[in-house]
Design a protein around this motif. Sequence first.
Motif, short mmCIF file in Angstrom:
data_model
loop_
_atom_site.label_atom_id
_atom_site.label_comp_id
_atom_site.label_asym_id
_atom_site.label_seq_id
_atom_site.Cartn_x
_atom_site.Cartn_y
_atom_site.Cartn_z
N PHE A 1 9.35 3.72 -1.59
CA PHE A 1 8.26 3.53 -0.65
C PHE A 1 8.07 4.80 0.17
O PHE A 1 9.06 5.42 0.62
CB PHE A 1 8.53 2.34 0.27
N TYR A 2 6.81 5.17 0.37
CA TYR A 2 6.50 6.37 1.14
C TYR A 2 6.52 6.05 2.63
O TYR A 2 6.07 5.00 3.06
CB TYR A 2 5.12 6.90 0.75
N SER B 1 0.81 -1.22 0.00
CA SER B 1 0.00 0.00 0.00
C SER B 1 0.84 1.27 0.00
O SER B 1 0.39 2.31 -0.48
CB SER B 1 -0.94 0.01 1.21
N ASN B 2 2.06 1.23 0.55
CA ASN B 2 2.88 2.44 0.59
C ASN B 2 3.95 2.46 -0.50
O ASN B 2 4.92 3.22 -0.40
CB ASN B 2 3.54 2.59 1.96
N ALA B 3 3.81 1.62 -1.53
CA ALA B 3 4.76 1.63 -2.64
C ALA B 3 4.44 2.79 -3.57
O ALA B 3 3.31 2.92 -4.06
CB ALA B 3 4.71 0.31 -3.39
N GLU B 4 5.42 3.64 -3.81
CA GLU B 4 5.24 4.78 -4.71
C GLU B 4 5.60 4.43 -6.14
O GLU B 4 4.93 4.86 -7.08
CB GLU B 4 6.09 5.95 -4.22
N SER C 1 9.03 1.30 6.86
CA SER C 1 8.02 0.26 6.91
C SER C 1 7.57 -0.15 5.51
O SER C 1 7.57 0.65 4.57
CB SER C 1 6.80 0.72 7.72
N ILE C 2 7.22 -1.43 5.41
CA ILE C 2 6.61 -2.01 4.22
C ILE C 2 5.24 -2.54 4.64
O ILE C 2 5.15 -3.41 5.51
CB ILE C 2 7.47 -3.14 3.62
N CYS C 3 4.19 -2.01 4.03
CA CYS C 3 2.82 -2.35 4.40
C CYS C 3 2.23 -3.26 3.33
O CYS C 3 1.99 -2.84 2.20
CB CYS C 3 1.98 -1.08 4.55
N VAL C 4 2.02 -4.54 3.69
CA VAL C 4 1.53 -5.55 2.76
C VAL C 4 0.05 -5.80 3.03
O VAL C 4 -0.36 -6.01 4.18
CB VAL C 4 2.33 -6.85 2.89
N SER C 5 -0.74 -5.78 1.97
CA SER C 5 -2.17 -6.08 2.07
C SER C 5 -2.55 -6.99 0.91
O SER C 5 -1.69 -7.46 0.16
CB SER C 5 -2.99 -4.78 2.05
N SER C 6 -3.84 -7.25 0.77
CA SER C 6 -4.33 -8.12 -0.28
C SER C 6 -5.54 -7.50 -0.95
O SER C 6 -6.32 -6.78 -0.29
CB SER C 6 -4.69 -9.50 0.28
N GLU C 7 -5.67 -7.76 -2.24
CA GLU C 7 -6.83 -7.28 -2.97
C GLU C 7 -8.06 -8.16 -2.77
O GLU C 7 -9.15 -7.82 -3.22
CB GLU C 7 -6.51 -7.22 -4.47
#
Length: 423
Positions: free
Chosen positions: A112-113, A78-81, A129-135
């Motif tokens: 990453f933001y 989610s925070n990947a620019e 931080s790396i914020c991983v989520s799912s669609e």
Amino acid sequence: MTSLAADKERFVWIRINYLCISAIDTKSQKFSAEVLIEARWAPLPGELGEDSTDKKGEAKEGEGEDEPEHFDPKLVISNAEYVRKEKFWHRVESTDSCHKWVYLCWRLTGDFYENLELENFPRDVQDLSICVSSERHADEIELLVEDRKLPTVDVNNFRANQEQPCFTSKEWFLFKHVESEKLPETPNSDVELGSTAGFVVGKCRVCRRSQYFFLNNILVMFCLVVLSLTIYAFEPRYNMTRIGAGINLLLVAVAFKLSVSANLPLISYLTYLDVYMLGVILYLCVNIIIFAFLSLIKDVQATARLADKITVSILIVLMIIAHVSYALVFVSRTNIPIGIMLGKDQKYEEELYKLKKRKNSKVVKVVARQIPPPRNCRVSNGRYSPGSYSRERHSPIRDEESQAMLPIRVNEIRRQGNYLQSI
């Protein structure tokens, strides 16, 4: 991409590894890094089929429309620019109980933001931080933090701002630990609950080295404060010259403050560096006001010189008190988060050592069970008993050969155990 069993909820464990951190941009509030994200889940019966070999591939345009062999968790950051390069592959591992796990490995490089907290600038601790989520919907998948392996960060491959020519070798110091946590949906969010699977956030920490900013910012402002005291060397009757010199120092301080602020993001609070620089500007303003009041008694030489001595003495005392207080508050406040991070580093190393020790002990036991005992030994309670053999089943010649081979076989077991522990 569609899943093989979209109507059932999957538990997916996420592990985030930092392979390389190449740049940290304070003004843009982002960082560049190469990360490896591992997702683990249990396949459904008959999902893998007969062929469960590892399959690798690179993400290309048009490949996402084909149906994959494995379940697709549809992970997103989610925070990947901006993602410059990415690669993914699957692998299947079996445990001792013949239970299979499917791993999705996702390696990517990008920007990453990160919302930086700059209250303690220029000696601040920042989370990367790396914020991983799912669609997928929350009914289809649930993201969890990996509990079998610890997330890692490559400290030796940390290259953030090391090539900048400054007093220190690099601007940042990277801590050794990585923390992962599960963030569920917020009840007060405008998004309908259950529409997302939550987030798994991995955090590594860096600390800014403050020597560069002390030498190039605070030291320059301190020189302006000291130079302001030399203005009192003018005779009291040249009071307009005093005011002009004070205004020149004030303009230099304001211009320097603006140049420093141009390298920082627009924030609604003051950093410790802002507090010091604004304090210097306020001191120069007060100094100019004092010159204006001293112009009222400039014609009386004795009274004017006495007033100059009293004013300089008071200013020196106040300047020493202000700088000592600022240094004590700055060091004490900034040492708190640094001490907490160093304590987490120690706990992380202890957990990593226990995990490796437990893993090596299991491997040594498996190898020891695979090596057959000597012919003249009997296994009793998991141990070899040399010399306990039956003379009825063994001839004296074979007994002597087995007795001679016994220390050789025992040394083989010890050597293999030592080799595995060294790994």
